[in-house]
Design a protein around this motif. Structure first.
Motif, mmCIF file in Angstrom:
data_model
loop_
_atom_site.group_PDB
_atom_site.id
_atom_site.type_symbol
_atom_site.label_atom_id
_atom_site.label_comp_id
_atom_site.label_asym_id
_atom_site.label_seq_id
_atom_site.Cartn_x
_atom_site.Cartn_y
_atom_site.Cartn_z
ATOM 1 N N GLN A 25 -102.330 -2.012 -22.640
ATOM 2 C CA GLN A 25 -103.737 -1.696 -22.775
ATOM 3 C C GLN A 25 -103.952 -1.217 -24.209
ATOM 4 N N ASP A 63 -100.389 2.223 -22.028
ATOM 5 C CA ASP A 63 -100.190 2.083 -20.594
ATOM 6 C C ASP A 63 -99.378 0.813 -20.368
ATOM 7 N N ARG A 68 -96.320 5.266 -18.906
ATOM 8 C CA ARG A 68 -97.033 5.346 -20.177
ATOM 9 C C ARG A 68 -95.988 5.715 -21.222
ATOM 10 N N ARG A 110 -98.791 14.071 -14.654
ATOM 11 C CA ARG A 110 -97.698 13.241 -15.158
ATOM 12 C C ARG A 110 -96.519 14.129 -15.541
#
Length: 177
Positions: A25, A63, A68, A110
Motif C-alpha cells: 500500500q 502494509d 506492517r 499491534r
C-alpha cells in the motif's frame, strides 16, 4: 556518519525488496515524542546510571498484508550522569536507524520488533568524548487512539562497542501523516 548512511540505505533496500507491488500500500509516515528510563554503563565496569531519556522518532511503514514493516530513525538525549574516579560522564546524543516489523493483535493494537544500527556519544569532564557505534534490538506494543494518533511502549537493548551497553524503557505519543 558512513555507518548511519549505510544502515539506513540497507533498511530501505530490504523493505523495497519485501514490498511486492501487488501487496504494498502507500507509505504511511509517522512521528512520535518518546520518553522514559535510560540505563547506560558510561564507565564500563562501574555500573549503569539511570536517567530520563527523551527523544523524537520519525518513520515510514508499509502494509504488507498480514504484517506492517518499516524503518524508524530516532534522536535522543538523557539526564544520566556517572562519576568514576573523579571523572564525570554525561550521556549525550543517542541515535538509531532501525527496521521495524509489526503484527496486529486485535483492532488497533499491534506488537512489534525492531533492530538496527545504534550510535551513542558520551561527554567526559576530563578527556575525549566516547562515540560508539553498534546495534539496537527491542520490541513493544502500539495502540491506536484514533485514526492518526497512537501510543507506544517499548524495551530496547543497545551495544555501542567497547563494553558500553544500554537499555531503554520508553513510551511515546505519535501521529501518522
Amino acid at each position: 556518519m558512513k555507518c548511519q548512511t549505510t544502515a539506513a540505505t540497507f533498511a530501505f533496500a530490504l523493505l523495497a525488496a519485501l514490498a511486492s507491488p501487488a501487496q504494498a500500500q502507500a507509505v504511511q509516515l509517522h512521528g512520535a515524542a518518546i520518553g522514559g528510563l535510560e540505563r547506560t554503563d558510561s564507565a564500563p565496569g562501574s555500573g549503569a546510571e539511570d536517567g530520563f531519556y527523551y527523544g523524537v522518532q520519525v518513520g515510514a511503514e508499509w502494509d504488507l498484508g498480514t504484517i506492517r514493516a518499516g524503518v524508524e530513525l530516532e534522536l535522543g538525549d538523557s539526564t544520566a550522569r556517572a562519576t568514576n574516579g573523579g571523572n564525570t560522564a554525561n550521556q549525550s546524543l543517542f541515535g538509531n536507524a532501525a527496521v521495524r516489523v509489526a503484527l496486529p493483535v486485535s483492532g488497533g493494537v499491534r506488537v512489534f520488533a525492531r533492530g538496527g544500527y545504534a550510535y551513542h556519544k558520551i561527554d567526559y569532564a576530563v578527556g575525549p568524548a566516547f562515540e560508539g557505534h553498534g546495534y539496537v534490538v527491542g520490541g513493544g506494543a502500539e495502540i491506536d487512539l484514533g485514526p492518526d494518533l497512537f501510543v507506544r511502549g517499548e524495551y530496547r537493548f543497545s551495544d555501542y562497542g567497547q563494553s558500553v551497553r544500554g537499555q531503554h524503557f520508553v513510551g511515546g505519543l505519535g501521529i501518522r501523516f
